[in-house]
Design an enzyme around this catalytic site. Structure first.
Site, PDB file in Angstrom:
ATOM      1  N   PRO A   4      10.150   0.329   3.456  1.00 16.07           N
ATOM      2  CA  PRO A   4       9.809  -1.092   3.447  1.00 16.07           C
ATOM      3  C   PRO A   4       9.130  -1.451   4.763  1.00 16.07           C
ATOM      4  O   PRO A   4       9.596  -1.031   5.830  1.00 16.07           O
ATOM      5  CB  PRO A   4      11.180  -1.772   3.341  1.00 16.07           C
ATOM      6  CG  PRO A   4      12.145  -0.793   3.943  1.00 16.07           C
ATOM      7  CD  PRO A   4      11.582   0.568   3.654  1.00 16.07           C
ATOM      8  N   CYS A  42      16.683  -4.279  10.675  1.00 19.87           N
ATOM      9  CA  CYS A  42      15.559  -5.068  11.184  1.00 19.87           C
ATOM     10  C   CYS A  42      15.830  -5.553  12.606  1.00 19.87           C
ATOM     11  O   CYS A  42      16.843  -6.201  12.861  1.00 19.87           O
ATOM     12  CB  CYS A  42      15.299  -6.255  10.264  1.00 19.87           C
ATOM     13  SG  CYS A  42      13.831  -7.140  10.753  1.00 19.87           S
TER      14      CYS A  42
HETATM   15  C1  LIG Z   1       5.616  -3.554  10.723  1.00 19.82           C
HETATM   16  C2  LIG Z   1       6.953  -3.027  10.261  1.00 19.82           C
HETATM   17  C3  LIG Z   1       7.673  -3.723   9.314  1.00 19.82           C
HETATM   18  C4  LIG Z   1       8.928  -3.252   8.871  1.00 19.82           C
HETATM   19  N1  LIG Z   1       9.620  -3.947   7.918  1.00 19.82           N
HETATM   20  C5  LIG Z   1      10.826  -3.481   7.467  1.00 19.82           C
HETATM   21  C6  LIG Z   1      11.534  -4.149   6.428  1.00 19.82           C
HETATM   22  O1  LIG Z   1      11.096  -5.158   5.864  1.00 19.82           O
HETATM   23  N2  LIG Z   1      12.737  -3.621   6.064  1.00 19.82           N
HETATM   24  C7  LIG Z   1      13.259  -2.492   6.637  1.00 19.82           C
HETATM   25  O2  LIG Z   1      14.352  -2.054   6.262  1.00 19.82           O
HETATM   26  N3  LIG Z   1      12.590  -1.834   7.598  1.00 19.82           N
HETATM   27  C8  LIG Z   1      11.395  -2.289   8.008  1.00 19.82           C
HETATM   28  N4  LIG Z   1      10.692  -1.589   8.961  1.00 19.82           N
HETATM   29  C9  LIG Z   1      11.200  -0.273   9.425  1.00 19.82           C
HETATM   30  C10 LIG Z   1      10.583   0.872   8.601  1.00 19.82           C
HETATM   31  O3  LIG Z   1      11.008   0.812   7.261  1.00 19.82           O
HETATM   32  C11 LIG Z   1      10.977   2.252   9.176  1.00 19.82           C
HETATM   33  O4  LIG Z   1      12.366   2.346   9.191  1.00 19.82           O
HETATM   34  C12 LIG Z   1      10.445   2.457  10.609  1.00 19.82           C
HETATM   35  O5  LIG Z   1       9.089   2.090  10.699  1.00 19.82           O
HETATM   36  C13 LIG Z   1      10.611   3.916  11.043  1.00 19.82           C
HETATM   37  O6  LIG Z   1       9.927   4.801  10.200  1.00 19.82           O
HETATM   38  P1  LIG Z   1       8.483   5.411  10.595  1.00 19.82           P
HETATM   39  O7  LIG Z   1       8.634   6.041  11.942  1.00 19.82           O
HETATM   40  O8  LIG Z   1       8.179   6.377   9.478  1.00 19.82           O
HETATM   41  O9  LIG Z   1       7.525   4.252  10.651  1.00 19.82           O
HETATM   42  C14 LIG Z   1       9.457  -2.045   9.411  1.00 19.82           C
HETATM   43  C15 LIG Z   1       8.720  -1.349  10.373  1.00 19.82           C
HETATM   44  C16 LIG Z   1       7.479  -1.808  10.804  1.00 19.82           C
HETATM   45  C17 LIG Z   1       6.708  -1.010  11.843  1.00 19.82           C
END
Ligand SMILES: Cc1cc2nc3c(=O)[nH]c(=O)nc-3n(C[C@H](O)[C@H](O)[C@H](O)COP(=O)(O)O)c2cc1C
Length: 312
Positions: A7, A98
């Site tokens: 997400p 979050c």
């Molecule tokens: C711009 C942005 C918005 C995000 N929105 C959510 C969200 O709505 N719900 C959630 O559980 N995590 C949210 N996250 C966290 C991501 O789901 C994920 O856990 C985090 O980016 C780490 O994974 P990655 O390194 O693959 O990006 C968000 C992250 C980013 C950067």
């Protein structure tokens, strides 16, 4: 191996889900969070964020899309979970990760990681309310400021009946700074028996493998990497090379047309800029376009710039 599209509020909207699941490799998507405070939200709140509810809770490519809720009141979260499922969500995901200030001030998201008992109450209330055939998953970080409650929190979530747990392997204080502490997921795995999904800092197939090895976890969740390389899931599964830049540009055009038509361009400029901020990590060409794009705010100007690039 299951691959879940993470997400991402303000970036992974239904159009992005549509495009990325069409490219393929994803088993499940989680929506941007629906904020629950003290009421049962009207159906339109859910269908606006997750129009897939109107087509059986799946993207057109057939990938299930699970609604994510964020809040701190077990009762209201349970009521809204039931509503989301009745509207067609194939399950519920609960956001305990979050880091946003506004969200944490009203005691939702990562701040709940300081309160193990509350995590238990929320998962239990939602699990008890939602019919057993529907998944109730949770998503956590390792902790708020430190990892002192990591294992307690994971155990509480499992004991409350969660069907699976996605772990973004950093604390709230770590923000998005590398590294992600994948070995922590292996520690959690020794304590809980529900399926775990490893998340954080997977940008390519090599890192996916390293993450799987260090976390002892087969299933992974891709966030920013999925935006930086639109075929990341297939790159990991099938060793596909990164999608060539001209194809990414075509994807950007498709996204732009959908996005501008969908919300009359209200969020388009911000969303496309945010997508570019990830694309430029993978594609040097995107860096060059971004330097011009960041100065533009009108949808038509951005479209013209993309068209110009495509014609090159
Ligand atoms: C711009 C942005 C918005 C995000 N929105 C959510 C969200 O709505 N719900 C959630 O559980 N995590 C949210 N996250 C966290 C991501 O789901 C994920 O856990 C985090 O980016 C780490 O994974 P990655 O390194 O693959 O990006 C968000 C992250 C980013 C950067």
């Amino acid at each position: 191996m299951q691959i879940v599209l993470a997400p991402m509020e303000g970036v992974v909207d239904h159009l992005m889900r549509e495009m990325l699941t069409q490219i393929g490799g994803y088993d499940l998507c989680i929506t941007e969070f629906v904020r629950v405070v003290d009421q049962k939200l009207p159906a339109r709140v859910f269908t606006r964020l997750c129009p897939e509810l109107l087509q059986g809770g799946k993207t057109r490519a057939g990938t299930p899309v699970r609604v994510q809720l964020l809040g701190q009141e077990p009762g209201w979260l349970a009521e809204n979970a039931v509503r989301a499922v009745e509207l067609g969500s194939p399950g519920i995901d609960l956001n305990f990760g979050c880091p946003a200030k506004a969200v944490n001030k009203s005691r939702g998201g990562a701040v709940l990681l300081k309160d193990t008992e509350k995590l238990y109450q929320i998962v239990k209330a939602v699990r008890d309310a939602v019919p057993p055939a529907y998944a109730v998953s949770a998503k956590i970080r390792l902790g708020y400021e430190d990892t002192s409650l990591t294992l307690d929190n994971a155990c509480a979530i499992a004991a409350a009946g969660a069907s699976s747990l996605a772990i973004h392997a950093r604390t709230k204080t770590d923000g998005y700074r590398p590294p992600a502490y994948w070995p922590w997921i292996a520690k959690i795995k020794q304590q809980v028996s529900i399926p775990l999904i490893a998340n954080g800092e997977i940008w390519n197939a090599q890192q996916a493998l390293l993450c799987q090895q260090q976390s002892q976890c087969q299933d992974i969740m891709l966030g920013r990497g999925a935006l930086a390389m639109p075929n990341l899931a297939q790159h990991i599964r099938l060793q596909q090379p990164a999608m060539p830049w001209p194809q990414v540009l075509q994807l950007l055009m498709q996204y732009s047309e959908f996005e501008i038509a969908g919300d009359k361009g209200k969020y388009y400029a911000n969303r496309v800029k945010q997508w570019f901020s990830y694309l430029k990590l993978q594609y040097p060409e995107a860096q060059h376009v971004f330097s011009q794009l960041r100065l533009l705010s009108k949808s038509q100007d951005i479209l013209a710039l993309l068209q110009q690039q495509l014609a090159k």
